[in-house]
Design a protein around this motif. Sequence first.
Motif, short mmCIF file in Angstrom:
data_model
loop_
_atom_site.label_atom_id
_atom_site.label_comp_id
_atom_site.label_asym_id
_atom_site.label_seq_id
_atom_site.Cartn_x
_atom_site.Cartn_y
_atom_site.Cartn_z
N ASP A 1 11.32 -12.74 -7.84
CA ASP A 1 12.44 -11.86 -7.47
C ASP A 1 12.24 -11.48 -6.00
OD1 ASP A 1 14.40 -9.98 -7.16
OD2 ASP A 1 13.61 -8.56 -8.66
N HIS A 2 13.05 -12.01 -5.12
CA HIS A 2 12.83 -11.81 -3.68
C HIS A 2 13.68 -10.69 -3.08
CE1 HIS A 2 11.14 -16.19 -3.41
NE2 HIS A 2 10.29 -15.33 -3.93
N ASP A 3 14.31 -9.92 -3.94
CA ASP A 3 15.17 -8.82 -3.50
C ASP A 3 14.35 -7.74 -2.77
OD1 ASP A 3 17.38 -7.13 -3.35
OD2 ASP A 3 17.02 -6.24 -5.33
N VAL A 4 14.92 -7.23 -1.67
CA VAL A 4 14.35 -6.07 -0.98
C VAL A 4 15.42 -4.96 -0.96
CG1 VAL A 4 13.32 -5.16 1.16
CG2 VAL A 4 12.90 -7.54 0.49
N PRO A 5 15.46 -4.12 -2.01
CA PRO A 5 16.45 -3.04 -2.03
C PRO A 5 16.10 -1.97 -0.99
CG PRO A 5 15.01 -2.91 -3.96
CD PRO A 5 14.61 -4.14 -3.21
N VAL A 6 17.12 -1.45 -0.32
CA VAL A 6 16.91 -0.49 0.77
C VAL A 6 17.84 0.70 0.61
CG1 VAL A 6 17.01 -0.14 3.29
CG2 VAL A 6 16.31 -2.37 2.37
N VAL B 1 13.64 5.86 5.10
CA VAL B 1 14.10 4.64 4.45
C VAL B 1 13.15 4.34 3.28
CG1 VAL B 1 12.90 3.11 6.09
CG2 VAL B 1 14.81 2.24 4.77
N LEU B 2 13.77 4.08 2.13
CA LEU B 2 13.02 3.76 0.91
C LEU B 2 13.33 2.32 0.57
CD1 LEU B 2 11.51 4.75 -1.73
CD2 LEU B 2 13.77 5.30 -2.63
N PHE B 3 12.29 1.52 0.40
CA PHE B 3 12.52 0.10 0.13
C PHE B 3 11.50 -0.42 -0.87
CE2 PHE B 3 8.94 -1.42 2.72
CZ PHE B 3 8.69 -0.29 3.48
N GLY B 4 11.84 -1.52 -1.53
CA GLY B 4 10.94 -2.05 -2.55
C GLY B 4 10.79 -3.56 -2.46
N TYR B 5 9.80 -4.05 -3.19
CA TYR B 5 9.59 -5.50 -3.29
C TYR B 5 8.74 -5.75 -4.53
CZ TYR B 5 8.90 -10.35 -1.76
OH TYR B 5 8.90 -11.73 -1.68
N ASP C 1 12.10 5.76 15.44
CA ASP C 1 11.32 6.93 15.82
C ASP C 1 11.56 8.13 14.88
OD1 ASP C 1 9.53 8.20 17.44
OD2 ASP C 1 11.10 9.10 18.67
N GLY C 2 10.48 8.71 14.41
CA GLY C 2 10.58 9.96 13.65
C GLY C 2 10.91 9.79 12.18
N ILE C 3 11.08 8.56 11.69
CA ILE C 3 11.45 8.40 10.27
C ILE C 3 10.21 8.37 9.38
CG2 ILE C 3 13.50 7.04 10.89
CD1 ILE C 3 11.96 4.69 9.27
N THR C 4 10.45 8.55 8.09
CA THR C 4 9.42 8.30 7.08
C THR C 4 9.85 7.05 6.31
OG1 THR C 4 8.82 10.62 6.90
CG2 THR C 4 8.35 9.24 4.99
N ALA C 5 8.99 6.06 6.29
CA ALA C 5 9.29 4.82 5.55
C ALA C 5 8.48 4.82 4.26
CB ALA C 5 8.94 3.60 6.39
N MET C 6 9.15 4.50 3.16
CA MET C 6 8.52 4.63 1.83
C MET C 6 8.71 3.34 1.03
SD MET C 6 9.95 8.48 1.12
CE MET C 6 9.42 8.58 -0.58
N PHE C 7 7.63 2.90 0.40
CA PHE C 7 7.66 1.65 -0.37
C PHE C 7 7.49 1.92 -1.87
CE2 PHE C 7 5.45 -1.78 -2.57
CZ PHE C 7 6.20 -2.89 -2.21
N PHE C 8 8.29 1.24 -2.69
CA PHE C 8 8.01 1.25 -4.13
C PHE C 8 7.84 -0.19 -4.62
CE2 PHE C 8 12.01 -0.32 -5.88
CZ PHE C 8 12.94 0.02 -4.91
N GLN C 9 6.96 -0.35 -5.59
CA GLN C 9 6.66 -1.68 -6.13
C GLN C 9 7.70 -2.05 -7.19
OE1 GLN C 9 5.43 -5.04 -6.39
NE2 GLN C 9 3.74 -3.97 -5.39
N GLY C 10 8.16 -3.29 -7.17
CA GLY C 10 9.11 -3.76 -8.18
C GLY C 10 8.39 -4.29 -9.42
N CYS C 11 9.04 -5.18 -10.15
CA CYS C 11 8.41 -5.78 -11.33
C CYS C 11 7.64 -7.01 -10.85
CB CYS C 11 9.47 -6.15 -12.37
SG CYS C 11 10.33 -4.71 -12.99
N GLY C 12 6.53 -6.75 -10.18
CA GLY C 12 5.76 -7.83 -9.54
C GLY C 12 4.43 -8.10 -10.21
N ALA C 13 4.35 -7.87 -11.53
CA ALA C 13 3.06 -7.97 -12.22
C ALA C 13 2.50 -9.39 -12.23
CB ALA C 13 3.20 -7.47 -13.66
#
Length: 441
Positions: A184-189, A202-206, A237-249
């Motif tokens: 699943d190569h989706d990068v939701p943002v 910005v919240l993004f996943g993979y 500049d000045g943002i918080t970038a946040m990552f969440f893990q997808g169904c990548g087991a």
Amino acid sequence: MKHISLIFVFLLISSGLSGTGIKAGVARKAITPDPVSIWMGGYAARTKPASGVIHDIWAKAIVIENSKGGHFVIVTTDLLSISHQISEEVAEKIINKFGIKRSELLLTCSHNHSGPVILPSYFEFTPNELQTVARYAQKLTDDIFDVVCNAWSDLKPAKLSSGHGNAAFGKNRRAESIKIRPEDHDVPVLAISAPDGKLRAVLFGYACHNTTLTGSNYEICGDYAGFAQIELEKRYDGITAMFFQGCGADIDPSPRGTIAHAQQHGLTIAEAVSGVLSGEMKQIDDPIRSGYRVIDLEFQPADIEYYNEEILSQDKYRQRRAKLILEAYNKGWDMSRIQYPVQAVRFGNDLTFIGLGGEVVVDYALFIKNEYPGQNLFIAGYSNEVMLYIPTVRILNEGGYEPYSSMIYKGFPAPLKNNVEQKVKNAVISVLKDIGIRTRK
Ligand SMILES: [Zn+2]
């Protein structure tokens, strides 16, 4: 008459200026272990604690509040897992303080294999080492609570928008002899901006194991997800970038093994996110609806005699698992099942966030996307609690690390029953129905 229409025009303009009545708050806190000499989680083969820091690791939070009092609180962490105890304790404190529902709080981790151990499952620790792990877990609990409190104090009018990018370095990691190799190569943002459009977070996943660095790395680092966040925070500049893990087991980054590879994959994800941010994004509106269900997953039955034999095994992991199971058996604990959380949060008709506990194989994300075509879905695995792998029937039939040997390392009595797939799928369908989304069937 003229007077009324002027008021009407004014209302239209002011609602446009202030967005949709949505407020958002953002906060972050470093959770790098100090002192650094704590055992690291993810690889059983490591032989000593951490000895350095490549970059800080973080707990980050976004609080979203709509005009009708609905909330969505998401916490991301550069950690391997979130234990049942941490999840319960943090949730209780946040619910008590802010009066939100459990379904409005999503705790996630990046499944980082270059961070501290949260649960001592793989190892035989000395009492001192155990104390270090327990101290870190307690501080982490406090830190996550603090970061949510700080995000709450930061609430101000905000605009939310979303889009999807793509990254291809996540490769199916199951044995090469296995023919079915989904990815699943989706990068939701999800972008959180001020009413004037200035990006705040910005919240993004993979969906890919955060395992570019291997067990030979002894320095604290967020792996590719950490490098992606750092790169985006440099670009905007000045943002918080946040990552969440997808169904990548069952997905690994490729290539892997070096810091340069982790940086490269981080850059790839940052590029994908930047591409979404610079393109046309979908505006996200009220109201916020949320659902949370806890189901039981059952283990395959195993005779206690099996563990009486296993404890004599030459394999130290089998020996340790047998010891844990026999202890639990003697205390009269129920080892036939485990609780499993499934969560969904929906913004208007615009975006639905799904949070699944455990290490979820990619088949589940693909099933959900196929079952709900046209829905803007953000699907996170490793949510609220990370206890074990969640295989499908196909993967249970194929065998291998995820459904079988991982259960020994993690100290579980036996593989899950084949009904895990239908149970998890049914729970997802039910929780989505709870928030007004029906399957197409
Ligand atoms: Zn894993």
